[in-house]
Design a protein around this motif. Structure first.
Motif, short mmCIF file in Angstrom:
data_model
loop_
_atom_site.label_atom_id
_atom_site.label_comp_id
_atom_site.label_asym_id
_atom_site.label_seq_id
_atom_site.Cartn_x
_atom_site.Cartn_y
_atom_site.Cartn_z
N SER A 15 0.82 -1.21 0.00
CA SER A 15 0.00 0.00 0.00
C SER A 15 0.85 1.27 0.00
N ALA A 16 2.11 1.17 0.46
CA ALA A 16 3.00 2.32 0.49
C ALA A 16 3.91 2.40 -0.74
N GLY A 17 3.73 1.48 -1.69
CA GLY A 17 4.56 1.48 -2.89
C GLY A 17 5.45 0.25 -2.94
N THR A 18 6.53 0.33 -3.70
CA THR A 18 7.44 -0.80 -3.86
C THR A 18 8.15 -1.09 -2.54
N VAL A 19 8.16 -2.37 -2.14
CA VAL A 19 8.79 -2.77 -0.88
C VAL A 19 9.98 -3.70 -1.10
N GLY A 20 10.12 -4.26 -2.29
CA GLY A 20 11.24 -5.16 -2.55
C GLY A 20 11.15 -5.82 -3.90
N THR A 21 12.12 -6.68 -4.16
CA THR A 21 12.16 -7.42 -5.43
C THR A 21 12.60 -8.85 -5.17
N ILE A 22 12.26 -9.70 -6.11
CA ILE A 22 12.73 -11.08 -6.13
C ILE A 22 13.41 -11.30 -7.47
N HIS A 23 14.58 -11.93 -7.43
CA HIS A 23 15.35 -12.19 -8.65
C HIS A 23 15.64 -13.67 -8.76
N ARG A 24 15.43 -14.21 -9.95
CA ARG A 24 15.81 -15.60 -10.20
C ARG A 24 17.33 -15.64 -10.35
N ALA A 25 17.95 -16.52 -9.61
CA ALA A 25 19.40 -16.68 -9.66
C ALA A 25 19.69 -18.14 -9.36
N GLU A 26 20.65 -18.71 -10.04
CA GLU A 26 21.01 -20.10 -9.77
C GLU A 26 21.79 -20.17 -8.49
N PRO A 27 21.45 -20.96 -7.55
CA PRO A 27 20.26 -21.81 -7.55
C PRO A 27 19.10 -21.11 -6.86
N GLY A 28 17.95 -21.08 -7.45
CA GLY A 28 16.75 -20.58 -6.79
C GLY A 28 16.45 -19.12 -7.01
N PHE A 29 15.93 -18.49 -5.95
CA PHE A 29 15.45 -17.11 -6.00
C PHE A 29 16.04 -16.32 -4.83
#
Length: 69
Positions: A15-29
């Motif tokens: 509700s306050a805007g962008t709070v983070g990101t997730i990136h695919r990276a070997e191995p996993g996320f």
């Protein structure tokens, strides 16, 4: 099950805007909170990474919406 083919980044918005990101990276996320110096992870699945990001927001935080980029 989440579709992850071809996507390497997901943006988490609350509700306050962008709070983070997730990136695919070997191995996993890997998870990065807005303003954090370090990434968290790796997490085996996208759903695990989403849950970890949500948990890192603290008690009572609403689950953010995740959009692929």
């Amino acid at each position: 099950m989440s579709m992850t083919t071809g996507t390497t980044t997901w943006v988490a918005r609350g509700s306050a805007g962008t709070v983070g990101t997730i990136h695919r990276a070997e191995p996993g996320f890997r998870v990065r909170l807005l303003g954090a110096d370090a990434e968290r992870g790796p997490f085996a699945t996208l759903e695990a990474a989403k849950s970890a990001l949500h948990a890192a927001l603290g008690p009572g935080a609403e689950r953010p919406e995740f959009s692929a980029h």
